[in-house]
Design a protein around this motif. Structure first.
Motif, mmCIF file in Angstrom:
data_model
loop_
_atom_site.group_PDB
_atom_site.id
_atom_site.type_symbol
_atom_site.label_atom_id
_atom_site.label_comp_id
_atom_site.label_asym_id
_atom_site.label_seq_id
_atom_site.Cartn_x
_atom_site.Cartn_y
_atom_site.Cartn_z
ATOM 1 N N ILE A 1 0.833 -1.203 0.000
ATOM 2 C CA ILE A 1 0.000 0.000 0.000
ATOM 3 C C ILE A 1 0.866 1.252 0.000
ATOM 4 C CG2 ILE A 1 -1.650 1.340 1.373
ATOM 5 C CD1 ILE A 1 -2.865 -1.432 2.218
ATOM 6 N N SER A 2 1.921 1.263 0.808
ATOM 7 C CA SER A 2 2.771 2.465 0.882
ATOM 8 C C SER A 2 3.565 2.674 -0.404
ATOM 9 C CB SER A 2 3.684 2.417 2.103
ATOM 10 O OG SER A 2 4.648 1.422 1.971
ATOM 11 N N LYS A 3 4.012 1.610 -1.050
ATOM 12 C CA LYS A 3 4.740 1.753 -2.322
ATOM 13 C C LYS A 3 3.849 2.388 -3.382
ATOM 14 C CE LYS A 3 8.879 0.370 -1.666
ATOM 15 N NZ LYS A 3 9.955 1.326 -1.774
ATOM 16 N N GLN A 4 2.607 1.915 -3.468
ATOM 17 C CA GLN A 4 1.672 2.466 -4.441
ATOM 18 C C GLN A 4 1.371 3.936 -4.117
ATOM 19 O OE1 GLN A 4 -2.298 0.774 -4.381
ATOM 20 N NE2 GLN A 4 -2.528 1.123 -6.567
ATOM 21 N N LEU A 5 1.107 4.232 -2.867
ATOM 22 C CA LEU A 5 0.813 5.604 -2.461
ATOM 23 C C LEU A 5 1.989 6.530 -2.757
ATOM 24 C CD1 LEU A 5 -1.062 7.654 -1.042
ATOM 25 C CD2 LEU A 5 -0.027 6.924 1.123
ATOM 26 N N ASP A 6 3.196 6.101 -2.435
ATOM 27 C CA ASP A 6 4.384 6.921 -2.683
ATOM 28 C C ASP A 6 4.561 7.204 -4.172
ATOM 29 O OD1 ASP A 6 4.876 6.871 0.036
ATOM 30 O OD2 ASP A 6 6.533 5.434 -0.093
ATOM 31 N N PHE A 7 4.372 6.179 -4.996
ATOM 32 C CA PHE A 7 4.546 6.328 -6.443
ATOM 33 C C PHE A 7 3.563 7.351 -6.993
ATOM 34 C CE2 PHE A 7 3.665 5.251 -10.852
ATOM 35 C CZ PHE A 7 4.931 5.082 -11.387
ATOM 36 N N ILE A 8 2.288 7.223 -6.613
ATOM 37 C CA ILE A 8 1.245 8.108 -7.139
ATOM 38 C C ILE A 8 1.405 9.521 -6.577
ATOM 39 C CG2 ILE A 8 -1.252 8.514 -7.214
ATOM 40 C CD1 ILE A 8 -1.486 5.362 -7.183
ATOM 41 N N SER B 1 -1.541 5.965 -11.462
ATOM 42 C CA SER B 1 -2.182 4.752 -10.924
ATOM 43 C C SER B 1 -2.106 3.615 -11.938
ATOM 44 C CB SER B 1 -3.651 5.027 -10.569
ATOM 45 O OG SER B 1 -3.759 5.964 -9.530
ATOM 46 N N LEU B 2 -2.421 3.917 -13.181
ATOM 47 C CA LEU B 2 -2.386 2.892 -14.225
ATOM 48 C C LEU B 2 -0.949 2.481 -14.557
ATOM 49 C CD1 LEU B 2 -5.242 4.282 -16.488
ATOM 50 C CD2 LEU B 2 -5.329 2.252 -15.026
ATOM 51 N N ILE B 3 -0.032 3.438 -14.569
ATOM 52 C CA ILE B 3 1.375 3.112 -14.824
ATOM 53 C C ILE B 3 1.914 2.211 -13.715
ATOM 54 C CG2 ILE B 3 3.721 4.089 -14.884
ATOM 55 C CD1 ILE B 3 2.428 6.537 -16.367
ATOM 56 N N TYR B 4 1.554 2.517 -12.465
ATOM 57 C CA TYR B 4 2.004 1.684 -11.350
ATOM 58 C C TYR B 4 1.534 0.241 -11.549
ATOM 59 C CZ TYR B 4 2.884 -0.176 -6.747
ATOM 60 O OH TYR B 4 3.329 -0.977 -5.720
ATOM 61 N N GLN B 5 0.287 0.084 -11.943
ATOM 62 C CA GLN B 5 -0.241 -1.268 -12.149
ATOM 63 C C GLN B 5 0.464 -1.984 -13.292
ATOM 64 O OE1 GLN B 5 -4.486 -1.087 -12.444
ATOM 65 N NE2 GLN B 5 -4.685 -0.366 -10.352
ATOM 66 N N GLU B 6 0.712 -1.256 -14.361
ATOM 67 C CA GLU B 6 1.386 -1.850 -15.519
ATOM 68 C C GLU B 6 2.809 -2.287 -15.182
ATOM 69 O OE1 GLU B 6 1.309 0.921 -18.797
ATOM 70 O OE2 GLU B 6 -0.831 1.275 -18.504
#
Length: 195
Positions: free
Chosen positions: A65-72, A93-98
């Motif tokens: 969760i923190s990695k995704q939040l930090d990236f966005i 958000s989409l780039i993180y998922q990809e």
């Protein structure tokens, strides 16, 4: 100081091995032994850093969760207008998922399979903590309405849920299977809805 840095690096190594193991064999088949094998360390070393499998899974969930939040957040915070922030939120958000498919799979495996000590699945636990991504998105929408970048004729909660739903749904599909530019289409649809 050096000892705490080394301990933190070891914990991250174990968490990353947990993520890769979840992606490969799923939550139902995971064990400390399999994670240790993936990390190329002893099971005892995992037990030194985490009290048990549940503790490791919980730390892995927090890490994801923190990695995704930090990236966005990093992509959104430097934008000047609510429109730029909203587009950056969707795009990042989409780039993180990809770019982090293992993280996505591990997150899904944990949320839908892990349970509390009382045998309650994580996805059934009421949200007591703030969802920082949802809050960020809602704040962007509120700011855009306040400064008249966006129309006032939409409910920020509903639109935030719709955007997050569209982003989350793309996680479940391989981006390679889309025959169109999903990001561009989602951005266009959202802008048509709120402008």
């Amino acid at each position: 100081m050096a000892d705490s840095f080394i301990a933190e690096a070891r914990r991250e190594q174990i968490i990353k091995a947990c993520i890769d193991t979840l992606e490969e064999i799923g939550y139902a088949n995971i064990s400390l032994t399999k994670i240790a094998r993936k990390a190329k360390i002893s099971t005892g070393l995992i037990s030194y850093h985490f009290s048990d499998k549940a503790d490791l899974i919980n730390h892995t969930l927090i890490y994801l969760i923190s990695k995704q939040l930090d990236f966005i957040s990093e992509k959104v915070v430097h934008k000047n207008t609510a429109t730029e922030q909203l587009l950056a939120f969707i795009d990042s958000s989409l780039i993180y998922q990809e770019t982090n498919p293992n993280n996505n799979i591990a997150l899904i495996e944990i949320v839908f399979n892990a349970q509390t000590p009382d045998k309650v699945a994580y996805y059934r636990i009421p949200d007591e903590e703030e969802d920082h991504l949802y809050t960020m998105l809602k704040d962007i929408l509120i700011e855009g309405k306040r400064n008249k970048e966006f129309t006032r004729d939409f409910d920020t909660d509903v639109v935030a849920i719709m955007i997050q739903g569209a982003i989350s749904e793309s996680m479940l599909k391989s981006m390679n299977r889309f025959t169109f530019d999903y990001r561009a289409e989602l951005n266009k649809m959202v802008m048509n809805m709120i402008k």
